[in-house]
Design an enzyme around this catalytic site. Structure first.
Site, PDB file in Angstrom:
ATOM      1  N   GLY A  27       1.424 -28.929  26.698  1.00  0.00           N
ATOM      2  CA  GLY A  27       2.792 -29.213  25.946  1.00  0.00           C
ATOM      3  C   GLY A  27       2.279 -30.117  24.879  1.00  0.00           C
ATOM      4  CD  GLU A  28       2.532 -30.597  20.893  1.00  0.00           C
ATOM      5  OE1 GLU A  28       1.789 -31.888  20.329  1.00  0.00           O
ATOM      6  OE2 GLU A  28       2.057 -29.600  20.644  1.00  0.00           O
ATOM      7  CB  SER A  29      -0.417 -35.360  24.541  1.00  0.00           C
ATOM      8  OG  SER A  29      -0.709 -35.466  23.249  1.00  0.00           O
ATOM      9  CB  CYS A  61      -3.851 -28.494  26.875  1.00  0.00           C
ATOM     10  SG  CYS A  61      -3.803 -28.228  25.139  1.00  0.00           S
ATOM     11  CB  ILE A  79      -2.426 -23.057  23.138  1.00  0.00           C
ATOM     12  CG1 ILE A  79      -2.398 -21.925  24.101  1.00  0.00           C
ATOM     13  CG2 ILE A  79      -1.226 -22.948  22.198  1.00  0.00           C
ATOM     14  CD1 ILE A  79      -2.309 -20.550  23.402  1.00  0.00           C
ATOM     15  NE  ARG A  80      -0.444 -26.694  16.584  1.00  0.00           N
ATOM     16  CZ  ARG A  80      -0.245 -28.112  16.622  1.00  0.00           C
ATOM     17  NH1 ARG A  80      -0.327 -28.588  17.761  1.00  0.00           N
ATOM     18  NH2 ARG A  80      -0.455 -28.909  15.662  1.00  0.00           N
ATOM     19  CG  HIS A 139      -3.192 -23.696  28.296  1.00  0.00           C
ATOM     20  ND1 HIS A 139      -2.256 -24.986  28.506  1.00  0.00           N
ATOM     21  CD2 HIS A 139      -3.520 -24.049  26.840  1.00  0.00           C
ATOM     22  CE1 HIS A 139      -2.164 -25.626  27.336  1.00  0.00           C
ATOM     23  NE2 HIS A 139      -2.802 -25.034  26.550  1.00  0.00           N
ATOM     24  CD  GLU A 144      -1.344 -23.925  31.871  1.00  0.00           C
ATOM     25  OE1 GLU A 144      -2.459 -24.138  32.364  1.00  0.00           O
ATOM     26  OE2 GLU A 144      -1.171 -24.526  30.780  1.00  0.00           O
TER      27      GLU A 144
END
Lengths: 188, 290
Positions: free
Chosen positions: A47-49, A79, A133-134, A169, A171
């Site tokens: 997600g976004e840290s 991530c 992903i990014r 990831h 998952e």
């Protein structure tokens, strides 16, 4: 076995589904009360840290989570989860929980156009899919950190005692290798 | 499936449970990131001001987009006009993280949307019903949002669109498999996408709410109705205390099912944006691009 999945933001449902496939009881954690439940392990998802850390602080969960990890709760970060654990983030002005002796680089592969999928070896086993992903990667790790995977000479998966972190990831794939490894960490 | 498209759908998965905020400069972008935005939408004017200004509204100045990209580490999105594939090419050249082919801007094409399969960067598109959503996905959209009615601070249209999409999904699920062919014809959508909806009871991509969300309660309402995250446009930087309101909406989206948290975060937020309702406006943006 019961595993909590931090569900403040991001791809937490994907982790829950992986755990269900392995027959593990998974529950989501959105507040302090849920964090204080009995659990055998915790997953910090992608997600976004920055979002997750902000919410950890605002919801008074940060200190307790850090304490649990430091005291040995088996923890897996993917991530953004890796960034939450890292002691240092070299290209960002703060770091977050700082429980793992690694220096990570945020958005290390650039923007979304740099996102990619590849095959890689985890813990010297056969090739499995890695999805970035990014994503960050790990620039340096301390002496107690074991490197579990590299891609193009960059470290992308590590373990330090009770903590497991991947820049990619697991998952987002159908491959259960990494989650199984985490369950083995808990059992031992 | 095309690998790039898969990665683009997966970026949207990472945004789930988050709030994407409209920002018009680097300073606002930083405020949004600090308040807990999972991405920002870079645009020159927020929808409420586009409405007030009238005239033709277009893609933002690349200079502004670059300044916002430099200011934050979270994904940066930007809008192009419906059908304006050259604006999209320009944003792709800037390595934007997501393009919103948006009805908020003046449409550049009255018939055709952008062929989004020709791009490597991901697209999000608005939809007000299942047919629009699946048509946009067949054109290559990697994420869907409700259209709502942007720039109004009135959540009613977003609610209508979300309920309609979810209701249509339930209807498709209830059909026999041999009835899907005719349903695909009725909705003017590809049969394989409809089959996915039939089997899984959801869109094949992430679905956010957008258009009129102004309060933490609005955001939580959309989440309880089945949104996987929320776009907030004018609602934040048109309000009295943007940083506080932004942080409150972020918390409301995470704890959308917890009324105690919602009560706490809704407290003392200062003035919400002044809303206008749909009867008071001449232009229904949701009618653009079907």
């Amino acid at each position: 076995m019961r595993i909590g999945v931090l569900a403040l933001q991001g791809a937490f449902i994907e982790h829950q589904k992986m755990l269900e496939k392995l027959g593990v009881d998974a529950f989501t954690i959105r507040n302090l009360k849920e964090l204080n439940q009995e659990m055998d392990g915790i997953i910090l998802p992608g997600g976004e840290s920055t979002v997750m850390y902000k919410l950890l602080k605002d919801l008074n969960m940060e200190k307790i989570l850090k304490e649990k990890i430091t005291r040995g709760l088996p923890t897996m970060g993917t991530c953004a989860g890796l960034l939450l654990l890292a002691k240092n983030i070299h290209n960002y002005d703060t770091s977050f929980l700082q429980t793992m002796d690694i220096t990570a680089k945020k958005n290390a592969y650039g923007k979304q156009l740099g996102s990619f999928r590849t095959l890689g070896k985890f813990n010297n086993q056969e090739n499995i899919p890695f999805v970035f992903i990014r994503a960050p990667y790990i620039e340096n790790c301390g002496k107690d950190v074991k490197v579990l995977a590299e891609v193009d000479g960059k470290i992308v998966a590590v373990r330090e005692n009770n903590q497991l972190a991947t820049a990619f990831h697991p998952e987002l794939t159908n491959d259960l290798t990494i989650h199984k490894y985490f369950l083995d960490m808990i059992k031992k | 499936m095309n690998e790039r498209y898969q990665l683009n759908k997966e970026l949207a998965q990472m945004l789930k449970g988050g709030v994407i905020m409209d920002v018009t400069n680097a300073e606002q972008a930083k405020i949004a990131q600090e308040a807990g935005a999972c991405a920002v939408m870079a645009l020159e004017r927020i929808p409420a001001d586009i409405r007030a200004a009238g005239g033709v509204s277009r893609m933002s100045d690349p200079k502004l987009v670059k300044e916002i990209q430099a200011a934050v580490t979270i994904p940066v999105m930007a809008k192009v006009r419906i059908g304006h594939f050259v604006e999209a090419q320009i944003l792709e050249a800037l390595e934007i993280d997501y393009i919103d082919e948006s009805e908020v801007l003046s449409p550049a094409d009255n018939i055709y949307h952008i062929d989004k399969t020709k791009f490597d960067v991901p697209f999000v598109c608005g939809a007000k019903n299942l047919g629009e959503a699946l048509r946009r996905i067949s054109e290559g959209a990697a994420m869907i949002r409700t259209k709502g009615e942007p720039g109004t601070g009135d959540v009613v249209q977003a609610v209508t669109h979300m309920r309609l999409i979810q209701g249509e999904i339930r209807n498709v699920q209830s059909l026999r498999e041999d009835e899907l062919f005719n349903k695909a014809k009725e909705l003017s959508v590809p049969h394989d996408l409809l089959k996915y909806v039939h089997e899984f009871g959801k869109l094949p991509v992430v679905n956010f709410a957008a258009g009129g969300v102004a309060t933490p309660a609005d955001a939580a309402l959309m989440m309880q109705l089945g949104a996987e995250g929320v776009f907030v446009g004018s609602g934040i930087f048109k309000s009295g205390d943007p940083a506080k309101r932004a942080a409150a909406i972020v918390k409301a989206v995470t704890n959308f099912n917890d009324p105690k948290v919602l009560a706490k975060v809704s407290e003392n937020l200062g003035e919400a944006m002044v809303g206008i309702n749909e009867q008071e406006i001449d232009l229904l943006m949701a009618e653009r691009g079907k």
